[in-house]
Motif scaffolding. Structure first.
Motif, PDB file in Angstrom:
ATOM      1  N   ARG C 122      45.191  30.305  53.342  1.00 20.56           N
ATOM      2  CA  ARG C 122      44.471  31.586  53.497  1.00 20.56           C
ATOM      3  C   ARG C 122      45.292  32.579  54.322  1.00 20.56           C
ATOM      4  O   ARG C 122      45.033  33.783  54.268  1.00 20.56           O
ATOM      5  CB  ARG C 122      43.138  31.364  54.224  1.00 20.56           C
ATOM      6  CG  ARG C 122      42.125  30.541  53.456  1.00 20.56           C
ATOM      7  CD  ARG C 122      40.777  30.677  54.117  1.00 20.56           C
ATOM      8  NE  ARG C 122      39.782  29.795  53.523  1.00 20.56           N
ATOM      9  CZ  ARG C 122      38.466  29.916  53.719  1.00 20.56           C
ATOM     10  NH1 ARG C 122      38.003  30.879  54.518  1.00 20.56           N
ATOM     11  NH2 ARG C 122      37.627  29.087  53.145  1.00 20.56           N
ATOM     12  N   PHE C 127      49.124  35.555  49.687  1.00 23.97           N
ATOM     13  CA  PHE C 127      47.748  35.283  49.267  1.00 23.97           C
ATOM     14  C   PHE C 127      46.771  36.164  50.051  1.00 23.97           C
ATOM     15  O   PHE C 127      45.756  36.617  49.523  1.00 23.97           O
ATOM     16  CB  PHE C 127      47.412  33.805  49.445  1.00 23.97           C
ATOM     17  CG  PHE C 127      48.224  32.889  48.562  1.00 23.97           C
ATOM     18  CD1 PHE C 127      48.707  33.335  47.326  1.00 23.97           C
ATOM     19  CD2 PHE C 127      48.518  31.583  48.947  1.00 23.97           C
ATOM     20  CE1 PHE C 127      49.466  32.506  46.501  1.00 23.97           C
ATOM     21  CE2 PHE C 127      49.277  30.745  48.122  1.00 23.97           C
ATOM     22  CZ  PHE C 127      49.751  31.210  46.906  1.00 23.97           C
ATOM     23  N   GLU C 131      44.102  38.676  48.517  1.00 26.90           N
ATOM     24  CA  GLU C 131      42.687  38.617  48.879  1.00 26.90           C
ATOM     25  C   GLU C 131      42.204  39.961  49.437  1.00 26.90           C
ATOM     26  O   GLU C 131      41.082  40.396  49.171  1.00 26.90           O
ATOM     27  CB  GLU C 131      42.466  37.499  49.909  1.00 26.90           C
ATOM     28  CG  GLU C 131      41.041  37.075  50.102  1.00 26.90           C
ATOM     29  CD  GLU C 131      40.387  37.689  51.325  1.00 26.90           C
ATOM     30  OE1 GLU C 131      39.175  37.485  51.505  1.00 26.90           O
ATOM     31  OE2 GLU C 131      41.080  38.380  52.112  1.00 26.90           O
ATOM     32  N   LEU C 134      41.599  42.243  46.629  1.00 31.34           N
ATOM     33  CA  LEU C 134      40.381  41.795  45.945  1.00 31.34           C
ATOM     34  C   LEU C 134      39.137  42.298  46.692  1.00 31.34           C
ATOM     35  O   LEU C 134      38.231  42.885  46.105  1.00 31.34           O
ATOM     36  CB  LEU C 134      40.396  40.268  45.893  1.00 31.34           C
ATOM     37  CG  LEU C 134      39.206  39.564  45.265  1.00 31.34           C
ATOM     38  CD1 LEU C 134      39.118  39.893  43.788  1.00 31.34           C
ATOM     39  CD2 LEU C 134      39.335  38.043  45.469  1.00 31.34           C
ATOM     40  N   ARG C 135      39.117  42.071  48.011  1.00 29.14           N
ATOM     41  CA  ARG C 135      37.975  42.501  48.830  1.00 29.14           C
ATOM     42  C   ARG C 135      37.813  44.018  48.811  1.00 29.14           C
ATOM     43  O   ARG C 135      36.706  44.539  48.919  1.00 29.14           O
ATOM     44  CB  ARG C 135      38.135  42.025  50.282  1.00 29.14           C
ATOM     45  CG  ARG C 135      38.009  40.553  50.496  1.00 29.14           C
ATOM     46  CD  ARG C 135      36.643  39.980  50.136  1.00 29.14           C
ATOM     47  NE  ARG C 135      36.760  38.531  49.974  1.00 29.14           N
ATOM     48  CZ  ARG C 135      36.724  37.910  48.802  1.00 29.14           C
ATOM     49  NH1 ARG C 135      36.522  38.571  47.690  1.00 29.14           N
ATOM     50  NH2 ARG C 135      36.871  36.605  48.731  1.00 29.14           N
ATOM     51  N   VAL C 142      35.206  39.479  40.173  1.00 33.25           N
ATOM     52  CA  VAL C 142      36.050  38.353  39.750  1.00 33.25           C
ATOM     53  C   VAL C 142      35.469  37.704  38.499  1.00 33.25           C
ATOM     54  O   VAL C 142      34.290  37.349  38.470  1.00 33.25           O
ATOM     55  CB  VAL C 142      36.152  37.287  40.858  1.00 33.25           C
ATOM     56  CG1 VAL C 142      36.911  36.053  40.359  1.00 33.25           C
ATOM     57  CG2 VAL C 142      36.824  37.857  42.091  1.00 33.25           C
ATOM     58  N   LEU C 145      39.609  33.057  37.567  1.00 30.56           N
ATOM     59  CA  LEU C 145      40.585  32.748  38.618  1.00 30.56           C
ATOM     60  C   LEU C 145      41.440  31.591  38.137  1.00 30.56           C
ATOM     61  O   LEU C 145      40.926  30.628  37.557  1.00 30.56           O
ATOM     62  CB  LEU C 145      39.833  32.369  39.899  1.00 30.56           C
ATOM     63  CG  LEU C 145      40.640  31.764  41.045  1.00 30.56           C
ATOM     64  CD1 LEU C 145      41.700  32.737  41.560  1.00 30.56           C
ATOM     65  CD2 LEU C 145      39.704  31.350  42.179  1.00 30.56           C
ATOM     66  N   MET C 177      40.993  27.546  48.416  1.00 30.27           N
ATOM     67  CA  MET C 177      41.411  28.865  47.924  1.00 30.27           C
ATOM     68  C   MET C 177      40.413  29.398  46.897  1.00 30.27           C
ATOM     69  O   MET C 177      40.079  30.583  46.889  1.00 30.27           O
ATOM     70  CB  MET C 177      42.796  28.769  47.271  1.00 30.27           C
ATOM     71  CG  MET C 177      43.923  28.472  48.237  1.00 30.27           C
ATOM     72  SD  MET C 177      44.031  29.630  49.611  1.00 30.27           S
ATOM     73  CE  MET C 177      45.072  30.878  48.860  1.00 30.27           C
ATOM     74  N   TRP C 180      37.320  30.647  48.600  1.00 29.87           N
ATOM     75  CA  TRP C 180      37.663  31.855  49.351  1.00 29.87           C
ATOM     76  C   TRP C 180      37.777  33.073  48.434  1.00 29.87           C
ATOM     77  O   TRP C 180      37.275  34.156  48.739  1.00 29.87           O
ATOM     78  CB  TRP C 180      38.989  31.581  50.067  1.00 29.87           C
ATOM     79  CG  TRP C 180      39.509  32.622  50.982  1.00 29.87           C
ATOM     80  CD1 TRP C 180      38.852  33.232  52.020  1.00 29.87           C
ATOM     81  CD2 TRP C 180      40.840  33.149  50.984  1.00 29.87           C
ATOM     82  NE1 TRP C 180      39.701  34.097  52.657  1.00 29.87           N
ATOM     83  CE2 TRP C 180      40.926  34.070  52.050  1.00 29.87           C
ATOM     84  CE3 TRP C 180      41.972  32.928  50.198  1.00 29.87           C
ATOM     85  CZ2 TRP C 180      42.097  34.764  52.343  1.00 29.87           C
ATOM     86  CZ3 TRP C 180      43.137  33.613  50.496  1.00 29.87           C
ATOM     87  CH2 TRP C 180      43.196  34.533  51.556  1.00 29.87           C
ATOM     88  N   LEU C 181      38.399  32.859  47.286  1.00 33.91           N
ATOM     89  CA  LEU C 181      38.657  33.989  46.393  1.00 33.91           C
ATOM     90  C   LEU C 181      37.481  34.294  45.467  1.00 33.91           C
ATOM     91  O   LEU C 181      37.245  35.454  45.109  1.00 33.91           O
ATOM     92  CB  LEU C 181      39.925  33.728  45.570  1.00 33.91           C
ATOM     93  CG  LEU C 181      41.214  33.684  46.407  1.00 33.91           C
ATOM     94  CD1 LEU C 181      42.382  33.161  45.584  1.00 33.91           C
ATOM     95  CD2 LEU C 181      41.551  35.070  46.972  1.00 33.91           C
ATOM     96  N   CYS C 222      36.885  29.381  37.000  1.00 33.49           N
ATOM     97  CA  CYS C 222      38.135  29.117  37.721  1.00 33.49           C
ATOM     98  C   CYS C 222      38.826  27.908  37.124  1.00 33.49           C
ATOM     99  O   CYS C 222      38.191  26.893  36.844  1.00 33.49           O
ATOM    100  CB  CYS C 222      37.828  28.878  39.199  1.00 33.49           C
ATOM    101  SG  CYS C 222      39.227  28.238  40.148  1.00 33.49           S
ATOM    102  N   ILE C 240      44.082  36.368  39.286  1.00 34.37           N
ATOM    103  CA  ILE C 240      42.657  36.678  39.141  1.00 34.37           C
ATOM    104  C   ILE C 240      42.472  37.809  38.151  1.00 34.37           C
ATOM    105  O   ILE C 240      43.056  38.881  38.298  1.00 34.37           O
ATOM    106  CB  ILE C 240      42.020  37.126  40.471  1.00 34.37           C
ATOM    107  CG1 ILE C 240      42.489  36.240  41.633  1.00 34.37           C
ATOM    108  CG2 ILE C 240      40.498  37.115  40.372  1.00 34.37           C
ATOM    109  CD1 ILE C 240      41.922  36.671  42.976  1.00 34.37           C
TER     110      ILE C 240
END
Lengths: 328, 328, 328, 328
Positions: C122, C127, C131, C134-135, C142, C145, C177, C180-181, C222, C240
């Protein structure tokens, strides 16, 4: 429907013939070549007729000519075609001698026929896209232009001897690209050159490696790099730094396949040479020529583009010989 | 010279017609389509004749047919053409119903005519190059195969309704690629799917996003990922991990031009959709078909490839419905 | 200034020790390891003191512990440290047994000490950047993935035997991961696995190749792909697809150098293994831990993240054994 | 353990100080700077002592000095340190005036102390890897070298005025790289330059855009391209064509993350400027210096490298002023 006579049934001639034959608005009517079997073979492939220069040019049914014969015949053919009132597409160069090329253009002007010079790279989709974004202002003002142009391997020495030398034969394409992309004329040129791949090239009074610097009136700078040998294939790249960003057009690779192994990640090489790399450009330049004839607009690049690239080539040679920058 | 009758004068039909017409060993003789103006427009473009199905199939001068009409006509046309003794190139799928497709193959077998199914991706130069290196043993034994396939945007709902669903309409190509690259048949399949781009797709009893896992008898694993929407364009990638390395075929981009600006380095998007991305593949599959007819060798992929991909699509659907892996 | 005692002076222990020692807000006070010479060597490198577990935990001058000893000691050490009121950074996993891990968390909760689990990926800058975008909503919601994670070569069989198996030892990072994603919990998991690199791994009741499918409540999908062997190096990629675009984080290569030769264009391989690839991530996770202690905020990923990844690993194993998707 | 005194507590000074402090074989003992608060702040960060030049140089416990003060103090400090018998690491340039630099080297030679000049780019891992492969003969003989070096934005005009000009301040690094990679001395130089980014740079008698051609005795050619402005960040690339292939070192990007959206595929920009791009190079050059002191071998690049790069910068300026190639 534009009716064509093509002069020259060699390698490039075959390309142009195929592109004319495939064009919905064009017809390949006649082929002229001193090599009769080559002419016949090409003619039969496209349902064209083999003719003599005199008969083809005298035929009012022929609208346009494509000149793809050997370099030393270009200027005479351009003049003859112009006098016959034909629209002319001529492979570069018009002539290796600038004065002869200029004399030739005078005849064309006098006869009022359209003339396009085969600087095919302007029609490559990648370079055309780069130029489009440049003209759209994406990177602002051009500041530094860099052109890399490398052949996979040197031509035969017999060709080197009649080629006019690296600057007139090879870098002439880059000079045209530089003029096209800079958007203004260079006012100064400096060249340095070496024989690095084969001493026989030096014996033929030519060079195989050369770098050139151009400067324009507004101060934009351009670097050109040529080599007759790149073992990884035909290297054709352009990069422009502008006031608001940069644009580059990279090599076109054989495929998108990559192999990852213990030695690294191996991507494919660039397309091997100009016939593959510029196949689309050859097609699109003929499309453009036919299109301008159909719409009665002037084709580009034209005769003066051919002469100006030659002027740069001559000046580059003079710079190598004198070790000085040459004002243009 | 192979004489063709083409069924279907729509978008794909026009592609095939052009490729037949251009082929030196083939002749586009006839076009059949219920949409008469479309048939006439396509026929006139290639100097072909518009005919009825009956008349074309009855004509002994017609050697082969290309079936590119709507999906629900494929099986009947394949059978009729087989009975008329014509060599058959049929766009995928033979039929959305596996039993119907199998019945159709039985007729073809009985009549002893060659049948090729239009899984064009096998002929894409990039994927073919990847497969060639795989067969040459460059990466050893296949262990993990990954196929990514995403459309730029969902098809119209009207099409979704008659498409047979994502697995039979879209992922069927990936099933064929998986079988081709794995070099052995999958023995198990698991699928998961969702409606993420448009609820109307769910209302039409279909999905727009799906992932599949395949396992072969030797233990090789394959992951497929499909989406009906990728805003950056048509995404078509393959990657294989083997015992001695990995191979990948990446997307083909619009051009090699990149722009570097304050926001980053912007490369071009992938070619927009299948007509552009697989233009060369469409051409090469027709070349292969003509070539096998000329040499009297069986074309590939054949009818059984069409059925096996359909079996995988059916099993994927069953897996989604049951939440279980399906043994094949 | 946070005063640390570190448990474990092995390979990962040395990394953490160096990162603590270098941190301006931290002090490496004590090292505990049953391998006394290893403990002394590491302690002397950082001016720390070798101590026993009991003495270090009893010392009120020690604020925090880093647990990087062998996996089977983690849970006991976490509990002992929690009871001694120390803030805890524990290498993954808390324990290979989920119930033991949960019991351990209950003690931590009871004692009210901060606990961070070492899911270092993380903190990898690549990565983390992915992320972050993405956020920030750059690709919208999403949808698909894809996580690829491959070791350069299998671990020793002795390690395989005590590792807890590929899902608990290796893919556990990818499970973290994914959680998290995805930004939501998976509700279903399907796994398929094989022994492809070395039969001895199968003899040790483990697998070396595995693929997993996760589905979340909202329908996001995913795919995870693991292999214990990639001859081109440590392969760590994430991709993603979202409703408004896609994000990917590619491998970090040894250098930007590429060689162009007759065989193609050869780029460098990925960084060899996790110590090189995640060197920065190891540093940044310690920075985060120290930072949260200094600001009295809870560190993340925490204990429940550790347990949830374990739950996914257990379910993956169960899926392989049953051939069914497992509801979570 | 080598004991260091560092002159200069500014931006570069802080980098060197950190790298010395971190080195297990080195000790940062003293800081000298006319800016007392800066010196104290830096000293306190590394447990060093602030001293005067006289006292530090008189102290036999100081083995070596790092000179990172303002350019106009370099030569005097080098001489003073040499006379005090200290090993010297001096930031480039030794002096903007070549004669002063040469006089300074004479003192160093007389005193017999080691002198290293801070051409840090030789230590960049990417360029070092490229050079390693070159020396290993991977591409055969060097034929065409191309160096691109662009700053993200021009320095303040106040700095431009005292910088010595683009050739001595900025391109001097590229001259050193060219000498290092060509493996032989240039015998001829041609330069062209413009003011394109800000007329104030011209008013300060400097240029912001410049291209240079070098030729060596064996005929190898080198092109250098500099700009003070590249809106996409710090552009640092090298490319070499050799008789057996080509090598290139590309920019180091912020991350491997790429975003694919409707506008294209957006990769990250290069690392912003030299402090980020050459962080590792700064560390490795200090490592090399300490290492050579420890092993009593001469450090490289040395004083003569500093002078030779300056000679090239002077000649480039002369070429711009005269419009001629300058023999070296």
């Amino acid at each position: 429907m534009i009716s064509f006579c093509q002069f020259g049934a060699g390698r490039i001639g075959a390309i142009h013939a195929g592109n004319i034959a495939r064009h919905p608005g064009a017809r390949l009517a006649a082929i002229v070549d001193v090599d009769r079997p080559a002419a016949e073979s090409l003619a039969s492939r496209h349902a064209a007729v083999v003719r003599t220069q005199a008969s083809a040019l005298a035929d009012p049914a022929i609208d346009a000519v494509v000149i793809a014969s050997s370099t030393n015949t270009h200027a005479d053919l351009v003049e003859a075609a112009a006098r016959a009132g034909k629209a002319i597409f001529c492979e570069k160069p018009l002539d290796l001698d600038r004065r002869r090329a200029e004399a030739c253009l005078a005849v064309v002007a006098e006869c009022g026929v359209p003339l396009m010079v085969g600087f095919n790279r302007r029609f490559d989709p990648h370079f055309a896209r780069l130029e489009g974004q440049l003209r759209d202002g994406r990177i602002g003002r051009v500041e530094l232009l860099s052109i890399t142009s490398r052949d996979p391997s040197p031509p035969p020495i017999a060709y080197v001897r009649v080629s006019g030398g690296l600057f007139r034969d090879m870098m002439i394409h880059d000079f045209d690209m530089a003029r096209w992309l800079l958007g203004e004329e260079p006012v100064e040129i400096f060249a340095a050159a070496s024989v690095l791949t084969d001493p026989a090239i030096g014996d033929a009074a030519d060079v195989d490696s050369a770098v050139v610097t151009l400067r324009t009136g507004s101060g934009a700078l351009c670097q050109i790099s040529n080599s007759r040998r790149a073992v990884y294939g035909y290297d054709q790249r352009i990069e422009i730094l502008g006031s608001k960003g940069a644009l580059r057009a990279d090599n076109v690779l054989l495929s998108t396949v990559a192999f990852a192994g213990a030695e690294g990640i191996v991507s494919d090489k660039p397309l091997p040479f100009f016939l593959e790399r510029y196949a689309e450009a050859y097609r699109l330049e003929i499309d453009h020529f036919v299109d301008t004839l159909t719409r009665s607009t002037p084709p580009a690049p034209g005769g003066s583009d051919g002469v100006r690239a030659l002027v740069l080539a001559d000046a580059a040679l003079q710079s190598v010989q004198t070790g000085r920058a040459i004002a243009l």
